[in-house]
Every structure is written in structure tokens, then in C-alpha cells.
Design a protein around this motif. Structure first.
Motif, PDB file in Angstrom:
ATOM      1  N   CYS A  97     -13.659  -8.957  51.843  1.00  0.00           N
ATOM      2  CA  CYS A  97     -12.557  -8.931  50.768  1.00  0.00           C
ATOM      3  C   CYS A  97     -10.920  -8.603  51.249  1.00  0.00           C
ATOM      4  CB  CYS A  97     -12.856  -8.051  49.554  1.00  0.00           C
ATOM      5  SG  CYS A  97     -14.235  -8.459  48.542  1.00  0.00           S
ATOM      6  N   TRP A  98     -10.979  -7.839  52.066  1.00  0.00           N
ATOM      7  CA  TRP A  98      -9.654  -7.416  52.907  1.00  0.00           C
ATOM      8  C   TRP A  98      -9.063  -8.571  53.592  1.00  0.00           C
ATOM      9  CZ3 TRP A  98      -6.528  -3.746  51.675  1.00  0.00           C
ATOM     10  CH2 TRP A  98      -6.929  -2.552  51.062  1.00  0.00           C
ATOM     11  N   LEU A  99     -10.154  -9.419  54.242  1.00  0.00           N
ATOM     12  CA  LEU A  99      -9.779 -10.641  55.020  1.00  0.00           C
ATOM     13  C   LEU A  99      -9.263 -11.560  54.044  1.00  0.00           C
ATOM     14  CD1 LEU A  99      -9.432 -12.314  57.560  1.00  0.00           C
ATOM     15  CD2 LEU A  99     -11.859 -12.950  57.155  1.00  0.00           C
ATOM     16  N   ALA A 100      -9.840 -11.625  52.943  1.00  0.00           N
ATOM     17  CA  ALA A 100      -9.352 -12.751  52.109  1.00  0.00           C
ATOM     18  C   ALA A 100      -7.944 -12.413  51.478  1.00  0.00           C
ATOM     19  CB  ALA A 100     -10.400 -12.719  50.636  1.00  0.00           C
ATOM     20  N   LEU A 101      -7.729 -11.005  51.048  1.00  0.00           N
ATOM     21  CA  LEU A 101      -6.380 -10.536  50.721  1.00  0.00           C
ATOM     22  C   LEU A 101      -5.391 -11.091  51.728  1.00  0.00           C
ATOM     23  CD1 LEU A 101      -4.728  -9.085  48.567  1.00  0.00           C
ATOM     24  CD2 LEU A 101      -5.364  -6.869  49.475  1.00  0.00           C
ATOM     25  N   GLY A 102      -5.599 -10.393  52.978  1.00  0.00           N
ATOM     26  CA  GLY A 102      -4.658 -10.525  54.051  1.00  0.00           C
ATOM     27  C   GLY A 102      -4.315 -12.046  54.294  1.00  0.00           C
ATOM     28  N   THR A 103      -5.508 -12.724  54.295  1.00  0.00           N
ATOM     29  CA  THR A 103      -5.400 -14.277  54.380  1.00  0.00           C
ATOM     30  C   THR A 103      -4.373 -15.029  53.178  1.00  0.00           C
ATOM     31  OG1 THR A 103      -7.273 -14.478  55.699  1.00  0.00           O
ATOM     32  CG2 THR A 103      -6.287 -16.432  54.775  1.00  0.00           C
ATOM     33  N   GLY A 104      -4.740 -14.356  52.178  1.00  0.00           N
ATOM     34  CA  GLY A 104      -4.032 -15.041  50.956  1.00  0.00           C
ATOM     35  C   GLY A 104      -2.617 -14.716  50.669  1.00  0.00           C
ATOM     36  N   LEU A 105      -2.166 -13.253  51.152  1.00  0.00           N
ATOM     37  CA  LEU A 105      -0.857 -12.874  51.178  1.00  0.00           C
ATOM     38  C   LEU A 105       0.053 -13.909  52.427  1.00  0.00           C
ATOM     39  CD1 LEU A 105      -1.231  -9.229  51.142  1.00  0.00           C
ATOM     40  CD2 LEU A 105      -0.205 -10.782  49.317  1.00  0.00           C
ATOM     41  N   VAL A 106      -0.464 -14.210  53.504  1.00  0.00           N
ATOM     42  CA  VAL A 106       0.147 -15.070  54.370  1.00  0.00           C
ATOM     43  C   VAL A 106       0.166 -16.416  53.962  1.00  0.00           C
ATOM     44  CG1 VAL A 106      -0.085 -16.193  56.745  1.00  0.00           C
ATOM     45  CG2 VAL A 106      -0.863 -13.700  56.461  1.00  0.00           C
ATOM     46  N   VAL A 107      -1.058 -17.137  53.402  1.00  0.00           N
ATOM     47  CA  VAL A 107      -1.016 -18.521  52.763  1.00  0.00           C
ATOM     48  C   VAL A 107       0.246 -18.520  51.528  1.00  0.00           C
ATOM     49  CG1 VAL A 107      -2.274 -20.243  51.527  1.00  0.00           C
ATOM     50  CG2 VAL A 107      -3.314 -18.870  53.443  1.00  0.00           C
ATOM     51  N   ALA A 145      -5.233 -13.692  44.958  1.00  0.00           N
ATOM     52  CA  ALA A 145      -6.440 -13.608  43.885  1.00  0.00           C
ATOM     53  C   ALA A 145      -7.337 -14.884  44.208  1.00  0.00           C
ATOM     54  CB  ALA A 145      -5.762 -13.632  42.494  1.00  0.00           C
ATOM     55  N   MET A 146      -6.905 -16.153  44.099  1.00  0.00           N
ATOM     56  CA  MET A 146      -8.029 -16.976  44.372  1.00  0.00           C
ATOM     57  C   MET A 146      -8.640 -16.720  45.704  1.00  0.00           C
ATOM     58  SD  MET A 146      -6.981 -21.228  44.859  1.00  0.00           S
ATOM     59  CE  MET A 146      -6.273 -20.992  46.443  1.00  0.00           C
ATOM     60  N   LEU A 147      -8.220 -16.371  46.593  1.00  0.00           N
ATOM     61  CA  LEU A 147      -9.069 -16.173  47.665  1.00  0.00           C
ATOM     62  C   LEU A 147      -9.941 -15.026  47.497  1.00  0.00           C
ATOM     63  CD1 LEU A 147      -6.806 -16.866  50.783  1.00  0.00           C
ATOM     64  CD2 LEU A 147      -8.250 -18.448  49.141  1.00  0.00           C
TER      65      LEU A 147
END
Length: 450
Positions: A97-107, A145-147
Motif C-alpha cells: 500500500c505504501w508503494l501504491a501511495l508513493g507511485t500514485g503521487l509521482v504519477v 487513491a486509485m492505486l
């Protein structure tokens, strides 16, 4: 949230259905978000609807690429669950979930900056481009949120829970529909935000879903004393594991895009027919993908439990379900092929193309079921590196088959039929060979929680 006692490694038909049916429901709900937005935005006019079409193509691509966040997390969590390490399973899920949040912010940041360039690449009229930019600019705020929804859904699937994601998706869909309707048209004293209102409705709905799912994961982690802070090595491991799955997904998207590009060379009627056939194929794929999701969860759990024979038995069962489900699905598609075209077009040429294409889809559906299930088994086993290589090989094998249609100058129904024979027959056969050979070997049977 499931308790600390893992279920028996050897899966039966009832357990497959218990995982696959809710997973199918959640998969079906996802495109309903876009369908609802389309219906609501359609009332704003042609430019708004066309702008939504451009924006949805971009967002759908993002979802298609980053679905690996769900796949990778499902496999990792299920493996630890099977090993009886629920605390570690939840810790892995939190890192995902942390990976998804970090990736989502960058994207989100990159996407917001790139929105004008991306929209310009479609070459649409100024009015359409303006609507697409508006929708995408707002939607990028919802990417984290989507990721997160994808990753948290993967955690629950790994814990053998596909019902909760279905409930969350259904509530999110309803919330999105209400918000979009209110924000787009502004009933009463409320301001009408137009296409931006539709985007904001989806962002709020996705954020609600993400919060709900993350709260469930956090509660489970606290209950079993799993760490909530990001573990650097764990997040990095999740990222490394996701890269091969991302490459696999890129090869799939490449095959689909190349198929559309070739379909465009066969003439307008057959291109229109191709769109209908592809849409039907996609909805059929949801049913098969639900079985693949069940295969991911069951395979990871069985390997984590150290049960090689149980894993083989589960794989054989899933393959039977995949081929059998594909046969049933194919029969339904073939039976409906003379009727369905009348729902989509009043052109005789388009209807003829749809019927012919659907017959090919029906005939090859058992092969697709075999491919989808084995893909799920190997994802559940964490065999991403092989899947990436297999994806490249299948794409290379597909390229010469795909080139036959434009090189021969084939148009109309004949060109469309050969195109679908190449895709649903040739490309899927290439994937079946690479996945089938791997499944027969022992290279993917890595036992234990590691």
C-alpha cells in the motif's frame, strides 16, 4: 479480515467459486464507473462526450498498467498466509500500500504536467481537447487513491477475501453516480461544474473506496501486531517484484493496441465491427479473469504452505475450470452472434463483421480460458520474470501473424476475421505454449514464505 488460521492448501470447486464469483462482480463494477460518467456527461453535448472518451483512454491505460499492484500484493500476501505467517502477510500488504501511495503521487504530478501534451497527441478539435484536459487535470488528483484501491484489494485477495472488495466497489459505484449527477448538472442552487463535476465525483468516490479498504488493512495489521510504517526493504522488494509484471502487462497492451491499428486498415465498417467484437471479448475476459484472480490467491497460499502436490492439484482444477468456463462462454457467444449485431448497428456490412468476429471469439474461448488461468497461477507463484519473457516472446510470435492482414491488403469481413484468428487464435496460442511449458516444469514451484 480473515483470522490467523490459513485454509487448507488443496482447493475444491466450492472454494474456487467463493473466490471467483465476488471477484467477477468487482471486475464488472469497474467499467460501470465509466459507463455512468458517459451517460451523465453525454447530456452536456458531443464535445464533452468526445473529451471524456480521450480522457478515459488515458486513465484506462493507467489502470491497465498499474493493476500489477494488485497482482503482486495478492501473490505475496497469499504466500505468507499459506505459510501461517499472518503478521508477515499483513506487513507485506502494508508495504504494498505504501508503494501504491508513493507511485500514485509521482504519477499524479507527472500526469498533471503532461496532460496538455498527452491530449494534444490525440489530434482532436480544440473544443474536445479542452474538455479532455479539464477531466484529466481533475482526475490526476485521484490517481493515488486509485492505486491504493488496487493494492489494498490485492491484500484482501491474498487473504482469500474477494467479497469485501466487491462490497466496496458496489458502494463506490453508487456514490460516484450520485456525486457525478449532482456536480455535473448542479440541481437547484448548486453550481453546475460540467465535465469537471464528473471527474470530481469519481475522485471523491475513489478516495472513499481507498480510505475504506486501507482502514480494513490497518485494522488487520494492528490486530496482529504488524508494522504500519513503511519498511524500506519491503517496499523496494514489492517494487522489484512489480517491474516484471509491469513488462508483462505492457506486452499485453502492446498486442491489443497493435490489433486496433491493423483493424483500422480494414475499412470503416470492419473497424466499427472490430470495436463491438473487442468489447464483447473484453466482457468475456472479465469472467475468465475472475478465475485467474482465484488462481492467484490459491496458488500463493498453497506454495506458502509448502505443498507442491496440492499446488499441482489446484492448478489442474483451475485449468479445468478455465477451459470449461471458456467453452460455456464460447458457446453463449456463438449462439448470440446472429442476434447481438442488431443491437449495435443498422449497417449490413458492420453486422456481418460482428457476427463473423464473434464466431471466432466463441471458437477460441476455451483457449483463452486456459491462458487466463495459467497466467493467474504463475502470477500467484511470483513467477513475474518468466511471465515478462513469455510476454515478449508471444508478442514477437504475434507480429508476423498480425502483418498478414495489411500486407495482403485484406479489407472488410475477410480482413476482420483473419485479424481475430491471428489475435484470439495465434497470439493466444503463443501465450498458451509459453505458459503451458512453464506450468509443466518445476521452475515456478518455489515453496515457503520467501
Amino acid at each position: 479480515m480473515p483470522g490467523p488460521v490459513p485454509a487448507p492448501p488443496a482447493a475444491g470447486p466450492r472454494e474456487v467459486l467463493a473466490l471467483a464469483v465476488p471477484a467477477l462482480g468487482a471486475l464488472v463494477v469497474e467499467p460501470l464507473f465509466l459507463l455512468t460518467d458517459t451517460a451523465i456527461v453525454g447530456a452536456l453535448g458531443t464535445e464533452s462526450l468526445a473529451g471524456l472518451g480521450v480522457a478515459s483512454a488515458v486513465l484506462s491505460t493507467l489502470v491497465g498498467l498499474f493493476v500489477v499492484l494488485a497482482y503482486g500484493t495478492t501473490a505475496s500476501v497469499a504466500r505468507r498466509l499459506g505459510a501461517g505467517e499472518l503478521r508477515r502477510a499483513l506487513a507485506v500488504g502494508v508495504d504494498g500500500c505504501w508503494l501504491a501511495l508513493g507511485t500514485g503521487l509521482v504519477v499524479a504530478v507527472v500526469g498533471a504536467l503532461a496532460t496538455p501534451t498527452v491530449v494534444a497527441a490525440f489530434g482532436v478539435a480544440d473544443g474536445v481537447a479542452a474538455e479532455a484536459r479539464t477531466y484529466l487535470a481533475v482526475s490526476m488528483a485521484g490517481v493515488p487513491a486509485m492505486l491504493l484501491v488496487l493494492a489494498a484489494t490485492g491484500v484482501l485477495r491474498g487473504l482469500q477475501d474477494t467479497r469485501t472488495p466487491l462490497v466496496v466497489a458496489a458502494v463506490g459505484f453508487t456514490w460516484n453516480a450520485v456525486l457525478s449527477l449532482v456536480l455535473v448538472h448542479g440541481p437547484g442552487p448548486l453550481p453546475a461544474l460540467g465535465i469537471a463535476g464528473s471527474a470530481w465525483g469519481t475522485v471523491v468516490a475513489q478516495s472513499t473506496m481507498a480510505l475504506w479498504l486501507v482502514v480494513l488493512v490497518v485494522r488487520g495489521a494492528r490486530r496482529h501486531d504488524a508494522p504500519l510504517r513503511p519498511h524500506g526493504a519491503g517496499v523496494l522488494a514489492a517494487a522489484r517484484g512489480g517491474v516484471p509484471l509491469l513488462l508483462r502487462t505492457v506486452t499485453l497492451r502492446g498486442a491489443l493496441l497493435a490489433t486496433v491499428a491493423v483493424a483500422a486498415t480494414t475499412g470503416a465498417p470492419s473497424l466499427a465491427a472490430h470495436q463491438v467484437v473487442f468489447t464483447c471479448w473484453t466482457f468475456g475476459a472479465f469472467a475468465l479473469d475472475a478465475l485467474a484472480i482465484a488462481a492467484q490467491a490459491l496458488t500463493g497460499r498453497s506454495l506458502g504452505a509448502g505443498d507442491a502436490e496440492g499446488t499441482r492439484a489446484t492448478t489442474r482444477l483451475m485449468v479445468r475450470w478455465g477451459v470449461g468456463g471458456g467453452a460455456v462462454l464460447g458457446g453463449l457467444v456463438a449462439a448470440a452472434s446472429p442476434v447481438l449485431p442488431w443491437l449495435f448497428s443498422d449497417s449490413a456490412d458492420v453486422r456481418a463483421g460482428i457476427t463473423a468476429g464473434l464466431l471466432v471469439v466463441g471458437a477460441t474461448a476455451p483457449l483463452a480460458g486456459y491462458v487466463f488461468v495459467l497466467d493467474g497461477v504463475l502470477i500467484g507463484a511470483g513467477d513475474g520474470a518468466y511471465l515478462a519473457r513469455a510476454g515478449v516472446l508471444a508478442l514477437l510470435a504475434y507480429a508476423p501473424l498480425l502483418a498478414v492482414v495489411p500486407l495482403a491488403g485484406l479489407r472488410g469481413t475477410v480482413g476482420l476475421v483473419l485479424l481475430w484468428v491471428a489475435f484470439a487464435g495465434g497470439y493466444m496460442a503463443a501465450r498458451a505454449v509459453t505458459l503451458g511449458l512453464r506450468a509443466r516444469s518445476d521452475g515456478w514451484l518455489v515453496l515457503g514464505a520467501g
